[in-house]
Design an enzyme around this catalytic site. Structure first.
Site, PDB file in Angstrom:
ATOM      1  N   SER A  64      69.853  28.193  -4.442  1.00  0.00           N
ATOM      2  CA  SER A  64      70.359  28.043  -5.804  1.00  0.00           C
ATOM      3  C   SER A  64      69.693  26.861  -6.501  1.00  0.00           C
ATOM      4  CB  SER A  64      71.889  27.931  -5.775  1.00  0.00           C
ATOM      5  OG  SER A  64      72.425  28.102  -7.071  1.00  0.00           O
TER       6      SER A  64
ATOM      7  N   ASP B   5      72.438  39.593  -6.226  1.00  0.00           N
ATOM      8  CA  ASP B   5      72.753  38.252  -6.730  1.00  0.00           C
ATOM      9  C   ASP B   5      72.800  38.306  -8.250  1.00  0.00           C
ATOM     10  OD1 ASP B   5      72.967  35.593  -7.412  1.00  0.00           O
ATOM     11  OD2 ASP B   5      71.436  34.896  -6.004  1.00  0.00           O
TER      12      ASP B   5
ATOM     13  N   HIS C 105      74.955  35.684  -3.787  1.00  0.00           N
ATOM     14  CA  HIS C 105      74.371  34.340  -3.878  1.00  0.00           C
ATOM     15  C   HIS C 105      74.656  33.591  -2.578  1.00  0.00           C
ATOM     16  CE1 HIS C 105      72.478  31.370  -6.404  1.00  0.00           C
ATOM     17  NE2 HIS C 105      73.462  30.503  -6.245  1.00  0.00           N
TER      18      HIS C 105
END
Length: 812
Positions: A372, A492, A523
Site C-alpha cells: 500500500s 483490490d 488489499h
C-alpha cells in the site's frame, strides 16, 4: 491442497552434498548403508529427542509401510524403497493420511499435491538417500513452509548461533543462522535535503534499525528498508474529522480546452538551508527502541543475515518536516534513508548534539518492501534511480495518486474510504501531532498546507492537473535502475489494479528485471499463504540481489504468476500480462444482451435514472452490500422490490461454450444522452453464473504457526478457500467517467441536455477465467455508492444500444 513452488532450484548432486555438509546433515562422508544414512538424517532432524529411547518412540509414530512402523523397518532386513521414502516424506511434511494421501499408494499423492518429483526408482547407495533428503528439505509442508524451515522453527540452526560470522545459503537461499534475540536495535536521524517545516534547518528523519549482532564485529549486512508513514502512529480521529462529505451533487464544469503541457508539473525546486556543522563522530547510536511496527516478511529475514530499517518520513513522530501526500518532498525523504545506508548521506545520533554516525555495518545494497503506502514509496524511490537501491518488492502500490483518488474526471474513493482524499491522508499520518509540544510549533504551518492541498486536489472538478501530475510516478519510470517485483490483488478496490497495470506496461521495455504476481485477494499481503512459496521466492531473489548469490533467481522465477479465480490453491505462469497478442472480442449492446459486433443489430434505445426515494437512498448509503446486491440482481427478490431496477441497465452474453480467459483492460464505448448539462456513468463487468467462488478474504488455517526461526515472531497461515454457498455473480472489473471528460481527464467538454455523445473508457485491468456456461455481463449505472459522490439527482440517461460496444481481450 495444491503445492506451488516457484523458488526451488535444482542442483547437481555434488553441490547438494556440499550444502548438506554445510548445514551439518552430513559430517565428512556418507554412511555405507542407505538405511543407516536415512536413520542418521532422521536422528539429526528429531530435535526434541535427547535420548535413543525418545528417538525410537518418534520412529514408532511414523509408518514405513501400511503395516510397519519406521522403528520396525530399521530393525528389519527390508531394503529402502521409493514407496517407503515417499510415505515417510508425506508424514514429515505434515500431510494427513486418508485426507491428502492413501497409505497404500503414497506415490500417487506426489502429482495430486504437486510436490516435487524425486528422480529415483531405487535406493542403491547412500548418495541416493542424500539426494532424496535434499529434495525433502526443499519441499513445502502442508503448512506453508519448506521442511528445512519447519526444522528451523524447531531449533535446528540454534547450534549455529555462537559461531556464525556470515550468511549460510541452502538451495540458493539465506538460512536462519543469526540469533534474532541478539539483534542490535538503534535509532539514527538522517539529514534530508529538505526543510518542509521551514524552521531554517534541514529536516532530520528518524530511522529505526534492527541488525545482526555480528555487524558490531565487522560483518556488513544488506538492508530491507520499509518506508511506512504509519510506522510512528496515525491520527484516526483527526482524519475522520476532516473527511469530506460525499453526499453532494455533481455539477456542470466550465469547458476547458487545454493540452498535456498545460497539466505537466513544473520541475521541483527549493531553497535549502546549509547542512548542519558536524560536532564530532560517533560509532554507536545513543538511542534504542523496544519494538517496532514490523512487516512479517522482514521478520523472517532478520535471522538470515539481513538488517531491517523502518522510517516513517517527514512529518512523523520524532522526525522533522510536514506531510504532503505523494509530494516530491515525500519521495526525497524516502530516498534520503537509502542514501545514508549506501554511504552517501549524513545521519546523527540525535537531533541536538550534531554527532555524525555512519552506516558502517551496511554492505550498501538495499531492497525496499511493503504494501500500500509502503509499496507506493518503494515505487517512488525506484523512479529516482537512487544509488544503492538494488530492488523493490512493491505490494499493492500506487503508481499515480490520481488513479487512487480519481477516475475519469470524477472523485473516486478507494474502497471503504469514501470521503478520504490527499489532505485527509496527510493529516492522518502527521504523527508529530502525538507530541503536543512538538505539534505546537508546526500546527499553524500544517494548517496552511492542508488548505493548499484541499484547494489543489480540486474535488469540485475531478480533473487531472499539474498538482496530480506532480504525484504521478509513471512520469519518471525512465529513471528506474532497480529490479522490480510487483504484487497486486486483482480484487483490490483500494489501490485499484490500474496502478500496477500501468506500471507493468511502463517498465516492460526498460533494461531491468521485472516480475509480477497477481493474486485473487483484495488489499492484502500474501507472504503467509499455504499454496504459494512467496517467502521462498523472495529469499531466492534477495539472496541474489543483495548477497550476489548466483542462484539463477532471475531465470528461475517466472515473469508472471497469476492465481486462478476458479480452482483454489492454483497458480499459473505466463509470459506476460495484458499481452499484445491477445485475441480481441467485441460485442454490441442490444436489449438486455451483448451480441457479437459482427452480427446484425437493431436500432434500439434504453434508459435509466439516477435518483432514489430518500428512504432508499439512505438505506443503500448505510448498507453498501445491499446496494451492490440490488445493483446486480435481476431476480428482483432482495428484500421485496428491488429499488435499483430502474437505476441500471444489465446486458449479458449468451452462455459461453468454453472457458474465456479475460486478460487486460476491458474497453467500453457508449452513445449516451442525459437530461442535464452534466452527468456521469459507472460500469461493472460481471461474471453471471452460479458457482462456489473463492471467499473474498483469505481464511486463517493455523494461527501463529509461521515464523521461519526458533522462538521468534509468528504469523498466521492463510489461504483462499471456497465459499460454502453458491453465488450467482462476481464483479470482474469496474470503471467510471464524467461525461464532460470524454476527451481525457483534463479537457472539459460541453454536455448539452438530451444530445447524444460517444463516450469511451477503459475499465480496471484484470485477468479472469469465465467458466463455460456462464454469461459475461456489462452493468451500466451512474452513482456508485462505494466510490463516487452521491448527489441523488434527477438525472435520466439514454443509450443508443447499437452504437454502444464492449471490447475484451482473451489470453491464449
Amino acid at each position: 491442497m495444491k503445492n506451488n513452488q516457484f523458488g526451488r532450484i535444482r542442483l547437481d548432486r555434488t553441490t547438494e552434498l556440499e550444502e548438506l555438509k554445510n548445514i551439518h546433515f552430513i559430517d565428512a562422508d556418507l554412511l555405507a548403508d542407505p538405511k543407516a544414512q536415512l536413520k542418521d538424517f532422521l536422528k539429526r532432524s528429531c530435535l526434541v529427542s535427547n535420548s535413543e529411547a525418545t528417538f525410537q518412540q518418534k520412529l514408532s509414530n511414523l509408518l514405513a509401510t501400511p503395516d510397519q512402523t519406521m522403528a520396525a523397518f530399521f530393525e528389519s532386513d527390508q531394503p529402502l524403497t521409493l514407496e517407503i521414502f515417499i510415505l515417510l516424506e508425506l508424514q514429515l511434511l505434515q500431510f494427513e493420511a486418508d485426507t491428502d494421501y492413501q497409505i497404500e499408494d503414497p506415490l500417487s499423492a506426489i502429482s495430486k499435491i504437486q510436490l516435487p518429483e524425486l528422480d529415483l526408482k531405487n535406493f542403491e547407495t547412500s548418495a541416493d538417500v542424500a539426494h532424496a533428503w535434499y529434495n525433502l528439505l526443499t519441499t513445502h509442508t502442508k503448512n506453508g513452509e519448506v521442511y528445512l524451515d519447519r526444522l528451523t522453527q524447531q531449533g535446528y540452526f540454534v547450534s549455529f548461533y555462537p559461531t556464525t560470522t556470515k550468511p549460510l545459503f541452502f538451495n540458493g537461499k539465506a538460512q536462519a543462522v543469526f540469533d534474532p534475540h541478539q539483534l542490535i536495535r538503534e535509532v539514527v536521524y538522517v539529514e534530508a535535503p529538505l526543510d518542509t517545516d521551514h524552521d531554517g534547518q534541514r529536516d532530520l528523519l528518524k530511522a529505526e534499525i534492527l541488525r545482526p549482532a555480528q555487524t558490531a564485529h565487522g560483518y556488513q549486512a544488506p538492508v530491507l528498508y520499509t518506508a511506512s508513514p504509519y510506522n510512528q502512529g496515525t491520527n484516526d480521529s483527526y482524519g475522520e474529522a476532516i473527511t469530506h462529505n460525499v453526499d453532494v451533487p455533481l455539477t456542470e464544469k466550465a469547458v476547458q480546452k487545454i493540452s498535456k503541457s498545460d497539466v505537466t508539473a513544473e520541475p521541483f525546486s527549493q531553497t535549502l538551508p546549509a547542512e548542519r556543522k558536524v560536532a564530532g563522530m560517533a560509532t554507536k547510536a545513543s538511542e534504542t527502541f523496544a519494538r517496532e511496527q514490523p512487516y512479517t516478511l522482514n521478520n523472517y529475514f532478520l535471522s538470515r543475515g539481513f538488517a531491517v530499517v523502518y522510517a516513517a518520513g517527514i512529518g512523523t513522530r520524532d522526525s522533522d518536516g510536514l506531510r504532503d501526500t505523494g509530494s516530491v518532498e515525500e519521495t526525497i525523504s524516502t530516498t534520503a534513508i537509502i542514501e545514508w545506508l549506501a554511504g552517501n548521506r549524513r545521519a546523527f545520533t540525535n537531533k541536538t548534539d550534531n554527532l555524525e554516525i555512519k552506516a558502517s555495518w551496511s554492505n550498501h545494497k538495499i531492497a525496499m518492501t511493503g504494501r500500500s503506502y509502503l509499496g507506493t514509496l518503494a515505487t517512488a524511490a525506484a523512479t529516482t534511480g537512487v544509488e544503492g537501491l538494488e530492488t523493490i518488492i512493491s505490494e499493492a502500490a500506487i503508481s499515480s495518486w490520481y488513479d487512487y483518488y480519481r477516475d475519469g474526471g470524477l472523485v473516486a474513493a478507494p474502497d471503504t474510504f469514501q470521503g478520504e482524499d490527499m489532505d485527509v491522508l496527510a493529516a492522518e499520518v502527521l504523527s508529530r501531532k502525538h507530541d503536543a509540544g512538538d505539534y505546537l510549533g508546526i500546527k499553524a504551518h500544517f494548517d496552511q498546507i492542508l488548505k493548499r492541498i484541499e484547494k489543489d486536489q480540486d474535488r469540485d472538478s475531478g480533473n487531472y492537473s499539474k498538482y496530480w501530475d506532480s504525484k504521478n510516478y509513471l512520469n519518471n519510470v525512465k529513471n528506474i535502475k532497480a529490479d522490480i517485483i510487483m504484487v497486486h490483488g486483482l480484487n483490490d478496490w483500494n489501490v485499484k489494479p490500474r496502478n500496477v497495470g500501468k506500471l507493468w506496461n511502463a517498465v516492460r521495455d526498460l533494461p531491468i528485471n521485472k516480475k509480477i504476481i497477481l493474486h485473487q485477494g483484495q488489499h492484502i499481503y500474501i507472504n503467509a499463504f499455504r499454496s504459494i512459496d512467496f517467502t521462498d521466492m523472495m529469499n531466492l531473489w534477495l539472496s541474489y540481489k543483495l548477497f550476489d548469490v548466483q542462484n539463477g533467481a532471475n531465470e528461475v522465477l517466472p515473469n508472471v504468476i497469476i492465481q486462478d479465480n476458479v480452482e483454489p490453491e492454483t497458480w499459473n505462469t505466463y509470459q506476460d500480462w495484458q499481452a499484445a497478442d491477445d485475441e480481441i472480442r467485441e460485442f454490441t449492446l442490444q436489449a438486455k444482451t451483448l451480441v457479437d459486433r459482427a452480427s446484425e443489430t437493431k436500432n434500439e434505445a434504453a434508459s435509466f435514472r439516477d435518483s432514489l426515494d430518500p428512504e432508499f437512498f439512505e438505506m443503500y448509503k448505510n448498507d453498501l452490500k445491499h446496494w451492490h446486491t440490488d445493483l446486480l440482481n435481476t431476480e428482483h427478490a432482495t428484500n421485496g422490490k428491488n429499488q435499483m431496477r430502474n437505476n441500471r441497465l444489465i446486458f449479458k452474453t449468451a452462455q459461453t461454450k468454453e472457458d474465456w480467459l479475460i486478460d487486460g483492460t476491458p474497453e467500453v464505448s457508449v452513445n449516451v444522452a442525459v437530461n442535464q448539462p452534466f452527468g456521469m456513468l459507472s460500469f461493472q463487468l460481471v461474471d453471471f453464473g452460479d458457482a462456489k467462488r473463492l471467499n473474498p478474504s483469505p481464511s486463517i488455517l493455523q494461527p501463529r504457526s509461521l515464523s521461519g526461526s526458533f522462538d521468534w515472531r509468528t504469523d498466521d497461515l492463510r489461504e483462499f478457500t471456497l465459499q460454502n454457498a453458491v453465488t450467482p455473480w462476481k464483479m470482474i472489473s469496474k470503471g467510471h467517467i464524467n461525461l464532460q471528460n470524454r476527451t481525457n481527464n483534463y479537457c472539459v467538454d460541453e454536455v448539452k441536455p438530451h444530445q447524444f455523445y460517444d463516450v469511451k473508457l477503459e475499465l480496471q485491468p484484470t485477468f479472469y477465467r469465465l467458466l463455460a456456461g456462464h454469461q459475461l455481463g456489462l452493468v451500466i449505472y451512474a452513482t456508485d455508492f462505494e466510490t463516487t459522490i452521491r448527489g441523488n439527482q434527477e438525472l435520466l440517461y439514454s443509450l443508443q444500444l447499437n452504437q454502444s460496444h464492449l471490447k475484451i481481450k482473451l489470453a491464449h
